[in-house]
Design a protein around this motif. Structure first.
Motif, short mmCIF file in Angstrom:
data_model
loop_
_atom_site.label_atom_id
_atom_site.label_comp_id
_atom_site.label_asym_id
_atom_site.label_seq_id
_atom_site.Cartn_x
_atom_site.Cartn_y
_atom_site.Cartn_z
N THR A 210 0.84 -1.19 0.00
CA THR A 210 0.00 0.00 0.00
C THR A 210 0.88 1.24 0.00
O THR A 210 2.08 1.18 0.28
N GLN A 211 0.26 2.37 -0.29
CA GLN A 211 1.00 3.63 -0.28
C GLN A 211 1.57 3.91 1.12
O GLN A 211 2.70 4.39 1.25
N LYS A 212 0.81 3.61 2.15
CA LYS A 212 1.27 3.80 3.53
C LYS A 212 2.51 2.95 3.80
O LYS A 212 3.48 3.42 4.42
N GLU A 213 2.50 1.72 3.33
CA GLU A 213 3.65 0.84 3.53
C GLU A 213 4.87 1.33 2.75
O GLU A 213 6.00 1.24 3.23
N MET A 214 4.63 1.88 1.56
CA MET A 214 5.74 2.45 0.78
C MET A 214 6.39 3.61 1.53
O MET A 214 7.62 3.75 1.53
N LYS A 215 5.58 4.46 2.15
CA LYS A 215 6.11 5.58 2.91
C LYS A 215 6.92 5.08 4.10
O LYS A 215 7.98 5.64 4.43
N GLU A 216 6.44 4.04 4.75
CA GLU A 216 7.16 3.49 5.89
C GLU A 216 8.50 2.90 5.44
O GLU A 216 9.53 3.08 6.10
N ILE A 217 8.50 2.20 4.32
CA ILE A 217 9.74 1.61 3.80
C ILE A 217 10.74 2.69 3.43
O ILE A 217 11.94 2.60 3.75
N SER A 218 10.27 3.73 2.75
CA SER A 218 11.18 4.80 2.31
C SER A 218 11.77 5.57 3.48
O SER A 218 12.80 6.23 3.33
N ALA A 219 11.15 5.48 4.66
CA ALA A 219 11.64 6.20 5.84
C ALA A 219 12.60 5.37 6.69
O ALA A 219 13.20 5.89 7.64
N LEU A 220 12.76 4.09 6.35
CA LEU A 220 13.66 3.23 7.14
C LEU A 220 15.10 3.65 6.92
O LEU A 220 15.52 3.96 5.80
N SER A 221 15.89 3.62 8.00
CA SER A 221 17.25 4.17 7.94
C SER A 221 18.33 3.13 7.68
O SER A 221 19.42 3.47 7.23
N GLY A 222 18.07 1.86 7.97
CA GLY A 222 19.13 0.88 7.81
C GLY A 222 18.60 -0.54 7.77
O GLY A 222 17.40 -0.78 7.94
N LEU A 223 19.50 -1.49 7.54
CA LEU A 223 19.11 -2.89 7.38
C LEU A 223 18.45 -3.45 8.63
O LEU A 223 17.45 -4.17 8.54
N ALA A 224 18.98 -3.12 9.80
CA ALA A 224 18.40 -3.63 11.05
C ALA A 224 16.97 -3.14 11.23
O ALA A 224 16.08 -3.89 11.65
N GLU A 225 16.74 -1.88 10.91
CA GLU A 225 15.40 -1.31 11.03
C GLU A 225 14.45 -1.97 10.04
O GLU A 225 13.28 -2.23 10.36
#
Length: 280
Positions: free
Chosen positions: A241-256
């Motif tokens: 979903t668009q919401k999930e895309m926004k969450e993914i694009s905001a992740l800072s690193g592999l662990a997150e």
């Protein structure tokens, strides 16, 4: 998601059959089994020529390359009435059975091209709509569907109209402009037409900016997924979903990302399948 055999679920994902967000495994498998019985033909199309599976596969070849799925169980008919004056085809839903099927203009039974349309492109476009229906994300729907097009223009502006309200929003200033021109000619010679051109330009500008923001979001999310080692990032976003895309694009690193993916997979069967097919 422990104890679930994901082999059959991944096989369904490859066929473009995705679970609803609140669907459990048993409900999903039952719905997938009943997606299209072989003898299902809506009453109004009993005399229409069915679209052969090998023709529907033409569209599936395109979706397989882009989004890693090829639907094989959908039904369709060569039927001109109902697709519009210059339309090449469409998807319609039978209200009684709640099943969707395709209509292609009758000439496509004999040829692969008609007017400005290609048969495989039309089918791929509609296959995307049917597959993403369970994701329930209309805002991004047209972007993914139009990426199957061979036309650079359609790929670029196809997602300008993402809902019926957008078409109405566009038609109002479009119709006002000739009406104002006629009124100026007949009754109001000092009527300023520039404000009507400005209104139309503002509407088109809104569509263009919104489309650009969506594409930037998808590009950012794709870069993040590639950085995290995800196979076929566009295919993953197709299932998001668009919401999930926004969450993914905001992740800072592999662990997150791994933490986010683990939490999503624990709550969502859809993400449980995505993680095991594309992220393992």
């Amino acid at each position: 998601m422990n104890g679930i055999d994901f082999t059959s679920l991944i096989a369904l994902d490859k066929r473009g059959i995705f679970p609803y967000e609140t669907e459990n495994v048993d409900a999903f498998l039952l719905r997938a089994k009943e997606t299209f019985p072989p003898d299902f033909v809506p009453a109004e199309f009993h005399d229409a020529k069915p679209i052969p599976p090998e023709v529907i596969r033409e569209g599936g070849n395109l979706t397989e390359k882009l989004y890693a799925f090829c639907r094989t169980g959908d039904r369709g008919f060569f039927f001109t009435r109902g697709v519009g004056l210059l339309g090449g085809g469409c998807t319609v839903c039978d209200l009684e059975s709640k099943r969707c099927f395709f209509l292609l203009r009758a000439p496509f039974a004999r040829r692969k091209k008609w007017f400005c349309y290609r048969r495989d492109e039309l089918l791929a476009h509609e296959l995307c709509h049917v597959a993403r229906a369970t994701v329930d994300d209309p805002a991004m729907e047209e972007f993914f569907a139009y990426q199957t097009s061979f036309s650079c223009l359609r790929r670029a502006i196809g997602d300008f109209f993402s809902s019926p309200y957008d078409a109405i929003f566009f038609l109002i200033p479009t119709l006002l402009l000739p009406a104002a021109s006629f009124a100026k000619l007949m009754w109001f010679p000092h009527l300023p037409l520039w404000c009507f051109y400005l209104l139309l330009g503002a509407v088109m500008g809104f569509f263009a900016i919104r489309s650009r923001l969506r594409r930037r979001l998808i590009s950012r999310a794709m870069r993040k997924l590639s950085k995290f080692g995800v196979r076929q990032p566009l295919a993953v976003l197709f299932r998001s979903t668009q919401k999930e895309m926004k969450e993914i694009s905001a992740l800072s690193g592999l662990a997150e990302w791994q933490k986010w993916l683990e939490e999503k997979s624990a709550k969502s069967l859809r993400w449980g399948i995505i993680s095991r097919r594309f992220c393992a």
